[in-house]
Scaffold this motif. Sequence first.
Motif, PDB file in Angstrom:
ATOM      1  N   LEU A 177       0.827  -1.181  -0.010  1.00 23.85           N
ATOM      2  CA  LEU A 177      -0.149   0.095   0.014  1.00 23.85           C
ATOM      3  C   LEU A 177       1.043   1.126  -0.148  1.00 23.85           C
ATOM      4  CD1 LEU A 177      -2.923   1.579   0.242  1.00 23.85           C
ATOM      5  CD2 LEU A 177      -2.373   1.047   2.661  1.00 23.85           C
ATOM      6  N   LYS A 178       1.750   1.116   0.835  1.00 17.98           N
ATOM      7  CA  LYS A 178       2.996   2.496   0.865  1.00 17.98           C
ATOM      8  C   LYS A 178       3.492   2.652  -0.589  1.00 17.98           C
ATOM      9  CE  LYS A 178       4.608   1.256   4.898  1.00 17.98           C
ATOM     10  NZ  LYS A 178       5.273   1.473   6.260  1.00 17.98           N
ATOM     11  N   GLN A 179       3.822   1.338  -1.128  1.00 13.02           N
ATOM     12  CA  GLN A 179       4.589   1.779  -2.251  1.00 13.02           C
ATOM     13  C   GLN A 179       3.472   2.129  -3.634  1.00 13.02           C
ATOM     14  OE1 GLN A 179       6.946  -1.888  -3.092  1.00 13.02           O
ATOM     15  NE2 GLN A 179       7.419  -1.982  -1.141  1.00 13.02           N
ATOM     16  N   PHE A 180       2.073   1.789  -3.269  1.00 17.15           N
ATOM     17  CA  PHE A 180       1.496   2.282  -4.279  1.00 17.15           C
ATOM     18  C   PHE A 180       1.083   3.850  -4.128  1.00 17.15           C
ATOM     19  CE2 PHE A 180      -3.271   2.954  -5.336  1.00 17.15           C
ATOM     20  CZ  PHE A 180      -3.052   2.825  -6.720  1.00 17.15           C
ATOM     21  N   LEU A 181       1.085   4.213  -2.795  1.00 14.77           N
ATOM     22  CA  LEU A 181       1.013   5.424  -2.699  1.00 14.77           C
ATOM     23  C   LEU A 181       1.938   6.420  -3.049  1.00 14.77           C
ATOM     24  CD1 LEU A 181       0.066   5.881   1.259  1.00 14.77           C
ATOM     25  CD2 LEU A 181      -1.723   5.974  -0.654  1.00 14.77           C
ATOM     26  N   GLY A 182       3.139   5.779  -3.392  1.00 11.86           N
ATOM     27  CA  GLY A 182       4.562   6.399  -4.020  1.00 11.86           C
ATOM     28  C   GLY A 182       4.203   6.665  -5.389  1.00 11.86           C
ATOM     29  N   VAL A 183       3.273   5.686  -6.253  1.00 15.93           N
ATOM     30  CA  VAL A 183       3.155   5.761  -7.681  1.00 15.93           C
ATOM     31  C   VAL A 183       2.149   7.108  -7.759  1.00 15.93           C
ATOM     32  CG1 VAL A 183       2.185   4.731  -9.473  1.00 15.93           C
ATOM     33  CG2 VAL A 183       3.844   3.418  -8.051  1.00 15.93           C
ATOM     34  N   ILE A 184       1.142   6.940  -6.773  1.00 15.48           N
ATOM     35  CA  ILE A 184      -0.099   7.837  -7.011  1.00 15.48           C
ATOM     36  C   ILE A 184       0.727   9.432  -6.559  1.00 15.48           C
ATOM     37  CG2 ILE A 184      -2.036   8.807  -6.170  1.00 15.48           C
ATOM     38  CD1 ILE A 184      -2.576   6.151  -7.456  1.00 15.48           C
ATOM     39  N   GLY A 185       1.522   9.431  -5.729  1.00 17.72           N
ATOM     40  CA  GLY A 185       2.010  10.483  -5.323  1.00 17.72           C
ATOM     41  C   GLY A 185       2.962  11.155  -6.265  1.00 17.72           C
ATOM     42  N   LEU A 186       3.651  10.056  -7.028  1.00 14.73           N
ATOM     43  CA  LEU A 186       4.724  10.899  -8.015  1.00 14.73           C
ATOM     44  C   LEU A 186       3.870  11.577  -9.122  1.00 14.73           C
ATOM     45  CD1 LEU A 186       7.377  10.932  -8.975  1.00 14.73           C
ATOM     46  CD2 LEU A 186       7.263   8.714 -10.082  1.00 14.73           C
ATOM     47  N   LEU A 187       2.729  10.997  -9.457  1.00 14.80           N
ATOM     48  CA  LEU A 187       1.623  11.746 -10.508  1.00 14.80           C
ATOM     49  C   LEU A 187       1.146  12.854  -9.807  1.00 14.80           C
ATOM     50  CD1 LEU A 187      -0.194   8.419 -11.689  1.00 14.80           C
ATOM     51  CD2 LEU A 187       1.683   9.714 -13.054  1.00 14.80           C
ATOM     52  N   ALA A 188       1.128  13.032  -8.498  1.00 15.96           N
ATOM     53  CA  ALA A 188       0.354  14.204  -8.218  1.00 15.96           C
ATOM     54  C   ALA A 188       1.501  15.240  -7.860  1.00 15.96           C
ATOM     55  CB  ALA A 188      -0.209  13.912  -6.712  1.00 15.96           C
ATOM     56  N   LEU A 189       2.753  14.886  -7.497  1.00 19.12           N
ATOM     57  CA  LEU A 189       3.702  15.524  -7.395  1.00 19.12           C
ATOM     58  C   LEU A 189       4.261  16.424  -8.689  1.00 19.12           C
ATOM     59  CD1 LEU A 189       6.388  16.740  -5.631  1.00 19.12           C
ATOM     60  CD2 LEU A 189       7.385  14.603  -6.115  1.00 19.12           C
ATOM     61  N   VAL A 190       4.261  15.483  -9.716  1.00 23.01           N
ATOM     62  CA  VAL A 190       4.919  15.878 -11.129  1.00 23.01           C
ATOM     63  C   VAL A 190       3.665  16.850 -11.738  1.00 23.01           C
ATOM     64  CG1 VAL A 190       5.973  15.423 -13.334  1.00 23.01           C
ATOM     65  CG2 VAL A 190       6.676  14.116 -10.894  1.00 23.01           C
ATOM     66  N   PHE A 191       2.560  16.209 -11.880  1.00 25.13           N
ATOM     67  CA  PHE A 191       1.621  16.820 -12.809  1.00 25.13           C
ATOM     68  C   PHE A 191       0.348  17.191 -11.965  1.00 25.13           C
ATOM     69  CE2 PHE A 191       3.632  13.369 -15.057  1.00 25.13           C
ATOM     70  CZ  PHE A 191       4.332  14.135 -16.110  1.00 25.13           C
ATOM     71  N   ASP A 243      10.637   5.755   1.903  1.00 21.67           N
ATOM     72  CA  ASP A 243      11.133   5.180   3.095  1.00 21.67           C
ATOM     73  C   ASP A 243      10.855   3.488   3.179  1.00 21.67           C
ATOM     74  OD1 ASP A 243      11.945   5.761   5.777  1.00 21.67           O
ATOM     75  OD2 ASP A 243       9.937   5.006   6.489  1.00 21.67           O
ATOM     76  N   GLU A 244       9.783   3.439   2.789  1.00 18.98           N
ATOM     77  CA  GLU A 244       9.492   1.754   2.805  1.00 18.98           C
ATOM     78  C   GLU A 244      10.340   0.997   2.055  1.00 18.98           C
ATOM     79  OE1 GLU A 244       7.436  -1.731   3.819  1.00 18.98           O
ATOM     80  OE2 GLU A 244       7.390   0.517   4.800  1.00 18.98           O
ATOM     81  N   LEU A 245      10.779   1.522   0.710  1.00 21.07           N
ATOM     82  CA  LEU A 245      11.630   0.834  -0.280  1.00 21.07           C
ATOM     83  C   LEU A 245      13.144   0.669   0.498  1.00 21.07           C
ATOM     84  CD1 LEU A 245      10.694   2.491  -3.498  1.00 21.07           C
ATOM     85  CD2 LEU A 245      10.404   0.069  -2.623  1.00 21.07           C
ATOM     86  N   ARG A 246      13.421   1.910   1.310  1.00 20.76           N
ATOM     87  CA  ARG A 246      14.791   1.716   1.999  1.00 20.76           C
ATOM     88  C   ARG A 246      14.648   0.825   3.220  1.00 20.76           C
ATOM     89  NH1 ARG A 246      16.376   4.326   6.454  1.00 20.76           N
ATOM     90  NH2 ARG A 246      14.522   5.401   6.531  1.00 20.76           N
ATOM     91  N   ASN A 247      13.280   0.470   3.829  1.00 21.90           N
ATOM     92  CA  ASN A 247      13.455  -0.228   5.001  1.00 21.90           C
ATOM     93  C   ASN A 247      13.488  -1.905   4.206  1.00 21.90           C
ATOM     94  OD1 ASN A 247      13.354   1.399   6.846  1.00 21.90           O
ATOM     95  ND2 ASN A 247      11.290   1.747   6.742  1.00 21.90           N
ATOM     96  N   ASP A 248      13.035  -1.864   3.201  1.00 23.58           N
ATOM     97  CA  ASP A 248      12.983  -3.480   2.416  1.00 23.58           C
ATOM     98  C   ASP A 248      14.472  -3.635   2.085  1.00 23.58           C
ATOM     99  OD1 ASP A 248      10.457  -3.937   2.668  1.00 23.58           O
ATOM    100  OD2 ASP A 248       9.989  -3.502   0.251  1.00 23.58           O
TER     101      ASP A 248
END
Length: 127
Positions: A66-80, A122-127
């Motif tokens: 879920l946290k990684q999926f939020l990152g994908v959504i967040g990247l779209l919101a951040l850039v566009f 942060d989640e990817l770093r912890n993995d």
Amino acid sequence: MLRLLLSAIGLTELLSPNTLIDRTEQLALENPDDCELRSWVAPGARIEGLLILVSMWRSDRSYSSLKQFLGVIGLLALVFPRAYVDYGSQLAYTDTSDCRWKPWVYVGTRLVGLVYVLIALDELRND
């Protein structure tokens, strides 16, 4: 802390989607009474809330996903941010030309996107 915040959001979406939608429209739209939601938005919010809760509490792995999926959504919101809001508006409202977003919405979308990306990193770093 994040799990508690997301749980509160998920529970609110699940149990009281219309209240959440009404309050966010009041905050984000200049003219919330002129914007007509599509019929599926409130039931869709309930489903989203349920999926958030199940993803968070089912297992540590699903919470991580879920946290990684939020990152994908967040990247779209951040850039566009403008395209993100415009696309979401087209999905949620019957006539998006009637909706006037307050100026801070695009900056806010970008900031939420940044937070989501940081959570995912942060989640990817912890993995």
